[in-house]
Write a protein that holds these residues in place. Structure first.
Motif, PDB file in Angstrom:
ATOM      1  N   GLU A   9      34.926 -20.024 -20.726  1.00 32.09           N
ATOM      2  CA  GLU A   9      35.791 -19.395 -21.731  1.00 32.09           C
ATOM      3  C   GLU A   9      36.372 -20.434 -22.681  1.00 32.09           C
ATOM      4  N   VAL A  10      36.821 -21.539 -22.127  1.00 33.02           N
ATOM      5  CA  VAL A  10      37.431 -22.572 -22.968  1.00 33.02           C
ATOM      6  C   VAL A  10      36.389 -23.209 -23.879  1.00 33.02           C
ATOM      7  N   VAL A  11      35.215 -23.520 -23.349  1.00 34.92           N
ATOM      8  CA  VAL A  11      34.165 -24.122 -24.163  1.00 34.92           C
ATOM      9  C   VAL A  11      33.747 -23.175 -25.287  1.00 34.92           C
ATOM     10  N   ASP A  12      33.691 -21.886 -24.999  1.00 34.03           N
ATOM     11  CA  ASP A  12      33.344 -20.912 -26.035  1.00 34.03           C
ATOM     12  C   ASP A  12      34.337 -20.963 -27.194  1.00 34.03           C
ATOM     13  N   ARG A  13      35.605 -21.219 -26.889  1.00 35.63           N
ATOM     14  CA  ARG A  13      36.621 -21.296 -27.951  1.00 35.63           C
ATOM     15  C   ARG A  13      36.385 -22.507 -28.841  1.00 35.63           C
ATOM     16  N   HIS A  40      28.059 -31.558 -32.049  1.00 36.58           N
ATOM     17  CA  HIS A  40      28.721 -30.302 -31.686  1.00 36.58           C
ATOM     18  C   HIS A  40      28.554 -29.275 -32.808  1.00 36.58           C
ATOM     19  N   SER A  41      28.291 -28.032 -32.416  1.00 38.17           N
ATOM     20  CA  SER A  41      28.174 -26.945 -33.388  1.00 38.17           C
ATOM     21  C   SER A  41      28.525 -25.633 -32.709  1.00 38.17           C
ATOM     22  N   ALA A  42      28.653 -24.599 -33.505  1.00 41.16           N
ATOM     23  CA  ALA A  42      28.962 -23.281 -32.951  1.00 41.16           C
ATOM     24  C   ALA A  42      27.840 -22.790 -32.041  1.00 41.16           C
ATOM     25  N   SER A  43      26.595 -23.117 -32.390  1.00 43.95           N
ATOM     26  CA  SER A  43      25.457 -22.660 -31.580  1.00 43.95           C
ATOM     27  C   SER A  43      25.209 -23.546 -30.373  1.00 43.95           C
ATOM     28  N   ASP A  44      25.686 -24.796 -30.441  1.00 37.33           N
ATOM     29  CA  ASP A  44      25.468 -25.749 -29.348  1.00 37.33           C
ATOM     30  C   ASP A  44      26.755 -26.553 -29.137  1.00 37.33           C
ATOM     31  N   THR A  58      35.249 -27.952 -35.820  1.00 35.31           N
ATOM     32  CA  THR A  58      34.310 -28.815 -36.531  1.00 35.31           C
ATOM     33  C   THR A  58      34.643 -30.291 -36.370  1.00 35.31           C
ATOM     34  N   ARG A  59      35.819 -30.595 -35.848  1.00 37.00           N
ATOM     35  CA  ARG A  59      36.174 -31.983 -35.569  1.00 37.00           C
ATOM     36  C   ARG A  59      37.190 -32.027 -34.434  1.00 37.00           C
ATOM     37  N   SER A  60      37.300 -33.170 -33.808  1.00 34.99           N
ATOM     38  CA  SER A  60      38.192 -33.317 -32.661  1.00 34.99           C
ATOM     39  C   SER A  60      39.644 -33.075 -33.067  1.00 34.99           C
TER      40      SER A  60
END
Length: 300
Positions: A48-52, A69-73, A57-59
């Protein structure tokens, strides 16, 4: 609480041999300590947290992103204060499965300080150089212990935590680099003193748990596998140990007594500890401080 006082109390989880090994070596690894039921809850919460993080787009204050890092991956290095991001993490951190274990090495009264979830995404997640923890958040004694739980286990190619046994009884090294920046890393001259033959690495299956003393030299290499290496890292101390600088990672739970009762007196270990920068000026993730220090060194 100092070790000689902790040892006056009968252990709850560890054997006498295991507890003696922790105080001797500065770390202890417990294979498959956490139950499958707890691991299932932690995995669900982590998902759940990773999905959020897909929207990031940045740390930032919560999510430390890996390259690519991206929305799809979603590729995460760390989730800061996971206990504030999903209730399952706090349920686990404050449960006797953790607090009774911690009591065996800090004493019967246990205080929570902070926590991280180092996801360490696969395919080349960054390393973390040799360092000691306590210089980032000095306490009145050296009871603070980090408990690491490998949620999915860890193999040799996933960048397991590595330790220098007995280093907690040695000196505290400066965590400032040659230019005066707080790098959370041993200087190169100090790191070269570490012999590879002395280093121990913590690997094991899901639920493998390790205890790490706050003075122990440790680090990790890159995760070169295709799978992430989620490692939950709550930090505790004895209730009579007090942090005397602002903390780099804050939480409403910081200072909560998770086992036993609050202290009426403070415990003091008079061995000195280097002070970090004033974290009130703004928290800087340790990995970013290491990267900045490396760039500055290369420019010298």
């Amino acid at each position: 609480m100092k070790p000689q006082d902790v040892l006056k109390h009968k252990p709850l989880v560890l054997t006498e041999y295991q507890r003696a090994a922790y105080f001797r070596d500065g770390y202890l690894v417990l294979e498959s300590y956490v139950s499958p039921d707890w691991l299932s809850r932690l995995r669900a919460a982590m998902t759940e947290v990773v999905d959020r993080s897909r929207a990031e787009t940045r740390s930032g204050d919560v999510f430390v992103l890996e390259q690519g890092h991206s929305a799809s991956d979603p590729r995460l290095h760390r989730v800061t204060s996971p206990q504030d991001q999903h209730p399952a993490f706090w349920d686990f951190i404050s449960d006797p499965i953790m607090t009774d274990l911690v009591a065996d090495v800090v004493g019967p009264d246990v205080k929570f300080h902070h926590a991280k979830l180092n996801v360490k995404a696969g395919k080349g997640s960054r390393e973390f150089k040799w360092h000691q923890d306590i210089q980032a958040w000095p306490h009145t004694d050296y009871s603070p212990v980090t408990v690491g739980v490998y949620i999915d286990g860890c193999s040799d190619d996933q960048g397991p935590l590595a330790f220098v046994p007995g280093s907690h009884e040695g000196p505290l090294y400066t965590m400032y680099d040659e230019k005066g920046g707080f790098a959370v890393a041993l200087r190169e001259a100090d790191a070269r003193q570490i012999r590879e033959s002395e280093v121990k690495r913590a690997t094991g299956g899901p639920g493998t748990t390790l205890l790490l003393n706050c003075r122990t030299i440790h680090g990790s290499t890159q995760n070169r596998s295709s799978a992430a290496r989620p490692l939950l890292l709550p930090v505790y101390s004895s209730a009579d140990s007090f942090c005397y600088v602002p903390s780099p990672i804050t939480s409403p739970h910081m200072g909560d007594i998770v086992r036993g009762k609050p202290a009426t007196y403070a415990s003091f270990d008079l061995r000195p500890c280097e002070l970090p920068p004033d974290w009130r000026a703004g928290y800087r993730a340790p990995w970013s401080l290491q990267q900045e220090s490396e760039k500055a060194r290369m420019a010298m």
